[in-house]
Design a protein around this motif. Sequence first.
Motif, PDB file in Angstrom:
ATOM      1  N   ALA A 147       0.836  -1.198   0.000  1.00 14.28           N
ATOM      2  CA  ALA A 147       0.000   0.000   0.000  1.00 14.28           C
ATOM      3  C   ALA A 147       0.874   1.252   0.000  1.00 14.28           C
ATOM      4  O   ALA A 147       1.955   1.281   0.588  1.00 14.28           O
ATOM      5  N   VAL A 148       0.393   2.266  -0.685  1.00 11.86           N
ATOM      6  CA  VAL A 148       1.062   3.565  -0.719  1.00 11.86           C
ATOM      7  C   VAL A 148       0.016   4.598  -0.300  1.00 11.86           C
ATOM      8  O   VAL A 148      -1.089   4.627  -0.846  1.00 11.86           O
ATOM      9  N   TYR A 149       0.400   5.429   0.659  1.00 13.32           N
ATOM     10  CA  TYR A 149      -0.513   6.432   1.198  1.00 13.32           C
ATOM     11  C   TYR A 149      -0.127   7.813   0.691  1.00 13.32           C
ATOM     12  O   TYR A 149       1.045   8.178   0.705  1.00 13.32           O
ATOM     13  N   MET A 150      -1.128   8.563   0.256  1.00 16.77           N
ATOM     14  CA  MET A 150      -0.926   9.954  -0.150  1.00 16.77           C
ATOM     15  C   MET A 150      -1.312  10.806   1.044  1.00 16.77           C
ATOM     16  O   MET A 150      -2.463  10.757   1.503  1.00 16.77           O
ATOM     17  N   ASP A 151      -0.340  11.545   1.570  1.00 13.22           N
ATOM     18  CA  ASP A 151      -0.560  12.386   2.738  1.00 13.22           C
ATOM     19  C   ASP A 151      -0.472  13.851   2.330  1.00 13.22           C
ATOM     20  O   ASP A 151       0.192  14.200   1.352  1.00 13.22           O
ATOM     21  N   TYR A 152      -1.112  14.711   3.138  1.00 11.61           N
ATOM     22  CA  TYR A 152      -1.187  16.133   2.826  1.00 11.61           C
ATOM     23  C   TYR A 152      -0.799  16.972   4.030  1.00 11.61           C
ATOM     24  O   TYR A 152      -1.261  16.706   5.144  1.00 11.61           O
ATOM     25  N   CYS A 153       0.028  17.957   3.803  1.00 12.81           N
ATOM     26  CA  CYS A 153       0.414  18.915   4.830  1.00 12.81           C
ATOM     27  C   CYS A 153      -0.330  20.222   4.569  1.00 12.81           C
ATOM     28  O   CYS A 153      -0.046  20.905   3.578  1.00 12.81           O
ATOM     29  N   PRO A 154      -1.281  20.592   5.431  1.00 17.74           N
ATOM     30  CA  PRO A 154      -2.033  21.825   5.207  1.00 17.74           C
ATOM     31  C   PRO A 154      -1.189  23.093   5.396  1.00 17.74           C
ATOM     32  O   PRO A 154      -1.497  24.123   4.799  1.00 17.74           O
ATOM     33  N   MET A 155      -0.133  23.001   6.178  1.00 19.20           N
ATOM     34  CA  MET A 155       0.718  24.175   6.407  1.00 19.20           C
ATOM     35  C   MET A 155       1.536  24.513   5.145  1.00 19.20           C
ATOM     36  O   MET A 155       1.692  25.676   4.809  1.00 19.20           O
ATOM     37  N   LYS A 156       2.045  23.517   4.483  1.00 17.43           N
ATOM     38  CA  LYS A 156       2.831  23.719   3.260  1.00 17.43           C
ATOM     39  C   LYS A 156       1.989  23.618   2.000  1.00 17.43           C
ATOM     40  O   LYS A 156       2.465  23.907   0.905  1.00 17.43           O
ATOM     41  N   LYS A 157       0.763  23.134   2.172  1.00 21.85           N
ATOM     42  CA  LYS A 157      -0.128  22.895   1.029  1.00 21.85           C
ATOM     43  C   LYS A 157       0.565  21.987   0.012  1.00 21.85           C
ATOM     44  O   LYS A 157       0.604  22.265  -1.191  1.00 21.85           O
ATOM     45  N   ALA A 158       1.120  20.890   0.534  1.00 25.82           N
ATOM     46  CA  ALA A 158       1.880  19.967  -0.303  1.00 25.82           C
ATOM     47  C   ALA A 158       1.617  18.524   0.130  1.00 25.82           C
ATOM     48  O   ALA A 158       1.288  18.261   1.289  1.00 25.82           O
ATOM     49  N   TYR A 159       1.789  17.620  -0.815  1.00 30.89           N
ATOM     50  CA  TYR A 159       1.561  16.192  -0.593  1.00 30.89           C
ATOM     51  C   TYR A 159       2.886  15.452  -0.489  1.00 30.89           C
ATOM     52  O   TYR A 159       3.923  15.937  -0.925  1.00 30.89           O
ATOM     53  N   TRP A 160       2.817  14.250   0.049  1.00 28.21           N
ATOM     54  CA  TRP A 160       3.926  13.302   0.026  1.00 28.21           C
ATOM     55  C   TRP A 160       3.357  11.904   0.067  1.00 28.21           C
ATOM     56  O   TRP A 160       2.183  11.709   0.382  1.00 28.21           O
ATOM     57  N   LEU A 161       4.158  10.931  -0.293  1.00 24.94           N
ATOM     58  CA  LEU A 161       3.759   9.523  -0.278  1.00 24.94           C
ATOM     59  C   LEU A 161       4.406   8.854   0.925  1.00 24.94           C
ATOM     60  O   LEU A 161       5.515   9.194   1.313  1.00 24.94           O
ATOM     61  N   SER A 163      10.820  18.841  10.255  1.00 22.76           N
ATOM     62  CA  SER A 163      11.519  17.813  11.024  1.00 22.76           C
ATOM     63  C   SER A 163      11.484  18.085  12.525  1.00 22.76           C
ATOM     64  O   SER A 163      11.988  17.291  13.299  1.00 22.76           O
ATOM     65  N   ASP A 164      10.847  19.201  12.926  1.00 26.79           N
ATOM     66  CA  ASP A 164      10.743  19.431  14.369  1.00 26.79           C
ATOM     67  C   ASP A 164       9.603  18.612  14.949  1.00 26.79           C
ATOM     68  O   ASP A 164       8.643  18.272  14.273  1.00 26.79           O
ATOM     69  N   LYS A 165       9.735  18.254  16.209  1.00 24.21           N
ATOM     70  CA  LYS A 165       8.776  17.359  16.861  1.00 24.21           C
ATOM     71  C   LYS A 165       7.356  17.915  16.833  1.00 24.21           C
ATOM     72  O   LYS A 165       6.397  17.174  16.687  1.00 24.21           O
ATOM     73  N   GLU A 166       7.234  19.206  16.961  1.00 23.62           N
ATOM     74  CA  GLU A 166       5.917  19.833  17.024  1.00 23.62           C
ATOM     75  C   GLU A 166       5.104  19.629  15.746  1.00 23.62           C
ATOM     76  O   GLU A 166       3.904  19.431  15.782  1.00 23.62           O
ATOM     77  N   MET A 167       5.780  19.674  14.603  1.00 21.83           N
ATOM     78  CA  MET A 167       5.079  19.592  13.316  1.00 21.83           C
ATOM     79  C   MET A 167       5.222  18.229  12.633  1.00 21.83           C
ATOM     80  O   MET A 167       4.654  18.009  11.571  1.00 21.83           O
ATOM     81  N   ALA A 168       5.961  17.331  13.228  1.00 21.39           N
ATOM     82  CA  ALA A 168       6.258  16.048  12.589  1.00 21.39           C
ATOM     83  C   ALA A 168       5.011  15.225  12.271  1.00 21.39           C
ATOM     84  O   ALA A 168       5.012  14.435  11.334  1.00 21.39           O
ATOM     85  N   THR A 169       3.959  15.402  13.026  1.00 22.84           N
ATOM     86  CA  THR A 169       2.735  14.633  12.783  1.00 22.84           C
ATOM     87  C   THR A 169       1.623  15.487  12.173  1.00 22.84           C
ATOM     88  O   THR A 169       0.466  15.059  12.126  1.00 22.84           O
ATOM     89  N   CYS A 170       1.975  16.660  11.687  1.00 23.89           N
ATOM     90  CA  CYS A 170       1.003  17.527  11.039  1.00 23.89           C
ATOM     91  C   CYS A 170       0.667  16.944   9.665  1.00 23.89           C
ATOM     92  O   CYS A 170       1.557  16.677   8.862  1.00 23.89           O
ATOM     93  N   GLY A 171      -0.593  16.728   9.414  1.00 18.63           N
ATOM     94  CA  GLY A 171      -1.009  16.243   8.110  1.00 18.63           C
ATOM     95  C   GLY A 171      -2.096  15.202   8.218  1.00 18.63           C
ATOM     96  O   GLY A 171      -2.519  14.826   9.321  1.00 18.63           O
ATOM     97  N   LYS A 172      -2.548  14.753   7.069  1.00 15.48           N
ATOM     98  CA  LYS A 172      -3.583  13.722   7.026  1.00 15.48           C
ATOM     99  C   LYS A 172      -3.437  12.902   5.755  1.00 15.48           C
ATOM    100  O   LYS A 172      -2.911  13.371   4.746  1.00 15.48           O
ATOM    101  N   THR A 173      -3.910  11.669   5.812  1.00 14.98           N
ATOM    102  CA  THR A 173      -3.917  10.801   4.643  1.00 14.98           C
ATOM    103  C   THR A 173      -5.132  11.146   3.797  1.00 14.98           C
ATOM    104  O   THR A 173      -6.249  11.227   4.308  1.00 14.98           O
ATOM    105  N   THR A 174      -4.908  11.374   2.514  1.00 10.83           N
ATOM    106  CA  THR A 174      -6.001  11.757   1.621  1.00 10.83           C
ATOM    107  C   THR A 174      -6.386  10.667   0.627  1.00 10.83           C
ATOM    108  O   THR A 174      -7.461  10.716   0.057  1.00 10.83           O
ATOM    109  N   ALA A 175      -5.480   9.719   0.406  1.00 16.42           N
ATOM    110  CA  ALA A 175      -5.775   8.626  -0.534  1.00 16.42           C
ATOM    111  C   ALA A 175      -4.853   7.452  -0.228  1.00 16.42           C
ATOM    112  O   ALA A 175      -3.785   7.622   0.350  1.00 16.42           O
TER     113      ALA A 175
END
Length: 165
Positions: A121-135, A147-159
Motif C-alpha cells: 500500500a502507498v498512502y498519499m498524505d497532505y500537509c495543510p501548512m505547506k499545502k503539499a503532498y507526500w507519499l 523535522s521538528d517534533k511539534e510539526m512532525a505529525t502535522c497532516g492527514k492521509t487523503t488517498a
Amino acid sequence: MKIIKTLSIMLVLALSISFVQAQNNINGITNAYFTVKNALAAGKANDASNGAKTLLAALSVPETGLKPDQAKLFNSYAEKLKFDSRHIMESTDVNHQREHLASLSKNLYEVLKGLKLNTSAVYMDYCPMKKAYWLSENAGIKNPYYSDKEMATCGKTTATLAAIK
C-alpha cells in the motif's frame, strides 16, 4: 494442438515474468523515493541527497515489462521525476529539497496510480501548512516538510493505493 498449448503456456510465462520485472522496477523506484522522504522527515539533507541519487538511477533504468499504455504513462512523467530527483541529489539545502519533494510526490503518485504495480500500500498524505503532498509506506503521519517534533505529525492521509498482488 500440442504446439498451440505449448505456445500458450510460453506466452503466459513470458507475460508473468514481464509483470514481475515491471513490479520490481516500480518497487525499486518507490523504495528509493521513501528513502528520500524519510531522510527529509528527519531533516537529513545528505541522506536525502544520497537517496535521490538512488532514485535517479532507478528512474534511468529502461522500463521493461510494461504494457504499451503503461509505458506511455511512465514515459510522460519520467523526465519530471528525474528533474526533481536530480535537484534533491545536487542540493544540501533541506528546504530546497523539500520544494522538489512536493512535485516529485505529486508526479510519482500519478505514475503509481496509473500503473497499478505497487506490491504494498502507498498512502498519499497532505500537509495543510505547506499545502503539499507526500507519499508514505505506512498509515502514520511523519511529515517530511517539517523535522521538528511539534510539526512532525502535522497532516492527514487523503488517498491510499492498495497493494497489487
